[in-house]
Structures are given as structure tokens and as C-alpha cells.
Motif scaffolding. Sequence first.
Motif, PDB file in Angstrom:
ATOM      1  N   LEU A  20       0.855  -1.183   0.000  1.00 44.56           N
ATOM      2  CA  LEU A  20       0.000   0.000   0.000  1.00 44.56           C
ATOM      3  C   LEU A  20       0.893   1.235   0.000  1.00 44.56           C
ATOM      4  O   LEU A  20       1.596   1.481   0.988  1.00 44.56           O
ATOM      5  CB  LEU A  20      -0.900   0.024   1.231  1.00 44.56           C
ATOM      6  N   PRO A  21       0.904   2.008  -1.079  1.00 43.80           N
ATOM      7  CA  PRO A  21       1.715   3.231  -1.066  1.00 43.80           C
ATOM      8  C   PRO A  21       1.244   4.187   0.028  1.00 43.80           C
ATOM      9  O   PRO A  21       0.041   4.360   0.251  1.00 43.80           O
ATOM     10  CB  PRO A  21       1.484   3.822  -2.459  1.00 43.80           C
ATOM     11  N   VAL A  22       2.180   4.790   0.720  1.00 43.87           N
ATOM     12  CA  VAL A  22       1.828   5.820   1.696  1.00 43.87           C
ATOM     13  C   VAL A  22       1.270   7.012   0.924  1.00 43.87           C
ATOM     14  O   VAL A  22       1.896   7.474  -0.037  1.00 43.87           O
ATOM     15  CB  VAL A  22       3.052   6.208   2.535  1.00 43.87           C
ATOM     16  N   PRO A  23       0.099   7.526   1.281  1.00 42.50           N
ATOM     17  CA  PRO A  23      -0.574   8.527   0.457  1.00 42.50           C
ATOM     18  C   PRO A  23       0.103   9.886   0.384  1.00 42.50           C
ATOM     19  O   PRO A  23      -0.224  10.683  -0.491  1.00 42.50           O
ATOM     20  CB  PRO A  23      -1.968   8.643   1.086  1.00 42.50           C
ATOM     21  N   VAL A  24       1.030  10.184   1.303  1.00 46.85           N
ATOM     22  CA  VAL A  24       1.802  11.423   1.231  1.00 46.85           C
ATOM     23  C   VAL A  24       3.264  11.069   1.443  1.00 46.85           C
ATOM     24  O   VAL A  24       3.582  10.024   2.011  1.00 46.85           O
ATOM     25  CB  VAL A  24       1.346  12.462   2.280  1.00 46.85           C
ATOM     26  N   GLN A  46       9.846  21.122  12.801  1.00 47.71           N
ATOM     27  CA  GLN A  46       8.890  22.065  13.371  1.00 47.71           C
ATOM     28  C   GLN A  46       7.537  21.401  13.594  1.00 47.71           C
ATOM     29  O   GLN A  46       6.776  21.807  14.475  1.00 47.71           O
ATOM     30  CB  GLN A  46       8.731  23.275  12.441  1.00 47.71           C
ATOM     31  N   THR A  47       7.209  20.411  12.779  1.00 45.96           N
ATOM     32  CA  THR A  47       5.987  19.632  12.960  1.00 45.96           C
ATOM     33  C   THR A  47       6.313  18.172  12.735  1.00 45.96           C
ATOM     34  O   THR A  47       7.267  17.825  12.035  1.00 45.96           O
ATOM     35  CB  THR A  47       4.869  20.048  11.981  1.00 45.96           C
ATOM     36  N   VAL A  48       5.506  17.299  13.365  1.00 45.21           N
ATOM     37  CA  VAL A  48       5.510  15.883  13.043  1.00 45.21           C
ATOM     38  C   VAL A  48       4.138  15.578  12.455  1.00 45.21           C
ATOM     39  O   VAL A  48       3.364  16.494  12.208  1.00 45.21           O
ATOM     40  CB  VAL A  48       5.819  15.028  14.289  1.00 45.21           C
ATOM     41  N   ALA A  49       3.826  14.314  12.214  1.00 44.64           N
ATOM     42  CA  ALA A  49       2.559  14.051  11.540  1.00 44.64           C
ATOM     43  C   ALA A  49       2.042  12.654  11.824  1.00 44.64           C
ATOM     44  O   ALA A  49       2.803  11.731  12.124  1.00 44.64           O
ATOM     45  CB  ALA A  49       2.719  14.241  10.031  1.00 44.64           C
ATOM     46  N   LEU A  50       0.736  12.513  11.749  1.00 47.29           N
ATOM     47  CA  LEU A  50       0.076  11.223  11.638  1.00 47.29           C
ATOM     48  C   LEU A  50      -0.537  11.149  10.244  1.00 47.29           C
ATOM     49  O   LEU A  50      -1.105  12.133   9.757  1.00 47.29           O
ATOM     50  CB  LEU A  50      -1.014  11.063  12.701  1.00 47.29           C
ATOM     51  N   ILE A  51      -0.397  10.000   9.614  1.00 47.99           N
ATOM     52  CA  ILE A  51      -0.926   9.799   8.264  1.00 47.99           C
ATOM     53  C   ILE A  51      -1.944   8.684   8.313  1.00 47.99           C
ATOM     54  O   ILE A  51      -1.629   7.557   8.716  1.00 47.99           O
ATOM     55  CB  ILE A  51       0.207   9.451   7.274  1.00 47.99           C
ATOM     56  N   SER A  52      -3.174   8.972   7.922  1.00 48.72           N
ATOM     57  CA  SER A  52      -4.202   7.939   7.884  1.00 48.72           C
ATOM     58  C   SER A  52      -4.090   7.150   6.582  1.00 48.72           C
ATOM     59  O   SER A  52      -3.667   7.675   5.545  1.00 48.72           O
ATOM     60  CB  SER A  52      -5.600   8.561   8.001  1.00 48.72           C
ATOM     61  N   LEU A  53      -4.455   5.881   6.652  1.00 47.77           N
ATOM     62  CA  LEU A  53      -4.391   5.019   5.471  1.00 47.77           C
ATOM     63  C   LEU A  53      -5.495   3.979   5.567  1.00 47.77           C
ATOM     64  O   LEU A  53      -5.510   3.157   6.494  1.00 47.77           O
ATOM     65  CB  LEU A  53      -3.026   4.328   5.380  1.00 47.77           C
TER      66      LEU A  53
END
Length: 372
Positions: A93-97, A126-133
Motif C-alpha cells: 500500500l503506497p503511503v498517500p503522502v 517544526q511539525t511531526v505528523a500522523l498519516i491515515s491510510l
Amino acid sequence: MPRARAAARLALAGALAIAPALLAAPSSGAQSAGSGVLAPRAQFEHVCTPTDPALEELSGLAIVGGNTYGIGDSGTDESVTVMDGDCAVTGTLPVPVDPYDIEDMGVGPDGRLWLSDTGDNERVRQTVALISLDPASGSGQLHRLTYPDGPHDAETLLIQRDGVPVIVTKEILVANGIYRPVDGTSLDGLASPGPTALERVGEVRLGPTDTPGGPVPVGGSTLVTGGAVSADGTVAAVRTYTDVYLYSAPDGDLVRALTTTTPVRVALPNQPQGEAIAFTPDGDLLAGSEAAGGALPPIEILRGAVDLARDDSWSGGSVSLSASVNESAAEEGSGGDTGALRWSTPALVGGALAAGLATYGLVRRRSRSHRD
């Protein structure tokens, strides 16, 4: 010199610089409560051994709908690998970003995967992130997050059954911070692309222990490298390179469990660089590791991990391991016993120096341009 190498040397220098002060500090003479209550009869069993090179830096594991999902960290985190129970690859599954450094993976209440793009070895983001999939459609979104107190490296994502994400940072020498979105915002309430502000809601110290394993002989038992939550949301697992700690949270409040209860500690198999942990739907626990330059390590399983965490004969009841930030600060200011963990000075110094060395050896991620 590359920024990663410079940052690693600074971390090591910092560990060495404070060693004299630590040696001068009085020792409580007691074993660290951060070792938890050891369950000596708990054993991991071999499940399968991955063969896909994409999992050479396995950092996150999750199980949804009978599939096992795995992802590596920076440099190998452009896609999620889908496996069956025998570690055979059935898809990707490609990571969407475009990710920066994914270090963990969790499962939301609706079955979506959440990728924890929170790695920051150089502590410059400066920011981190959560990526939904969505594992069914492959669609997803970016949700940026900001810490209230500057950059942190984090490899642990826990998702409460009410959908509130909890991030535990990976710290050297100081307590690992526990963060969640301000006011307990759930995953569905996170702005996209954001950012959403995080708040510090507690801290936790783990180890040191004498369990062998990890990339350094000592120190790896204090560095938090991954987390998972049981399917019903009542047990959290937090791992280091060498051990896994099981926290019982019958009310689903993982922050409360992490900060006010004694965990059950289980020694992990001797893994080269263990960072991945996941619960099966039946309450067993899977543990995986990076290859660290060698052959791909096996994925192993702890049977009945959820039941083990709930067993009062192991857990020893509710004992405060780490006061909340405000309570700790207030008590420290009054000169009283904070109720937070006390480490014996020799163990702390040894773990501190080894953690600095571990950082020097492990911070090898390349600098990358990123949306943050």
C-alpha cells in the motif's frame, strides 16, 4: 560534517558531560520501579521470518482483518507491506503522502491504519505528523502536529479506543514524554493538513534492565522504540530494544495507565534492533526487529499477553510510576518525594552513557526535504 552525525556527537557529548553530576548525586539504593513486575514464565515463540527487503528496517506492525501490515522507517517508508500469517508478502500500500520518518503504526477504531511520522533523530522538525491510510482503498490524509515544548524524537504511537492518539517520545537521560492532541481531540477531529497542537500529559521511565539485546549492550533497555494497543483498547504495550511493558487500562484511559499503574514486564527475544510491536485480535503480542545489517530477524509471538497484563498476581495492583508533569514539578519544588521513578546512580549513568553511544551509532538517517 553531516547534520545527523553532528547531532549524534552532541548527544554523546551531553551524556558524557552530565556523568560527573550524576555520579555525585545520592543513590536511593533501590531497583528502578521502571523495570515493572517481571513475568519470568512468559515466553515468545517463533511465528515466521520476513523475506522482503522492504522490511529490513521494520519499525511498525499492525494487524487488521487477518492481514499483518509492516513498514520500515526513513528510507524504506514509502509503502506499507501486507503479509499473511506466514510473513509471505501479499501486496503493498503506497503511503498517500511523502513521509519524513515513519516510526510506528496503529489501528484506529474504524480499522484505518495510522502511520506515526514522528521520527526526528536530529530534533529539528517544526511539525511531526500522523498519516491515515485506509487498507481497503489506499486513500489517506496528512495530519500535522506540533509539540508545546520543542522537537522530540518519537517511535511510539498508542491509539485509545475512543480514538485519541497518544505519542510517547524516545528520550536520552530524561523521562519519556507522553503527548496527545490538546483537549483530547480524537483522530477524526484532527485538522488536515493541520497542524494540531499537542499537550504534554505525563511521562514514563522504563528500565534499565539486564535483558540482553538491542544495538548496544546497555542503555537500549531505557529507550522507548514502539507501542501497541489491544483490540478492545484495555491493554497497552510499550517496548524498548530489550523488554515489553504491558499496562492494564480497563477503562480505556491509556494515559492514566501509563502514569499511575505498575506494568508487567516481559523480556523480549534477543533482537538486533527491535522496534516493532503489535497485538493480534486474540490478545497475543507480535514483536519484530530491524535487520541492523544482518539477516532479517523472525517475528515472534507472546501468547496471552492481554490476560497476562490483567493478572493481578503479576501486576501487583495500582502503584504510581510517574506523576503528572504538574504534580511532579510541584513536589520537586517542595523537596518531597515526587513518586516518580528513582534509578540507582550507577544504573542511570551506565544507561545514560550507553544511550548516548546508541544515538551516535544509530542516527544515520539522511537529511530529506519534507512538506513540514
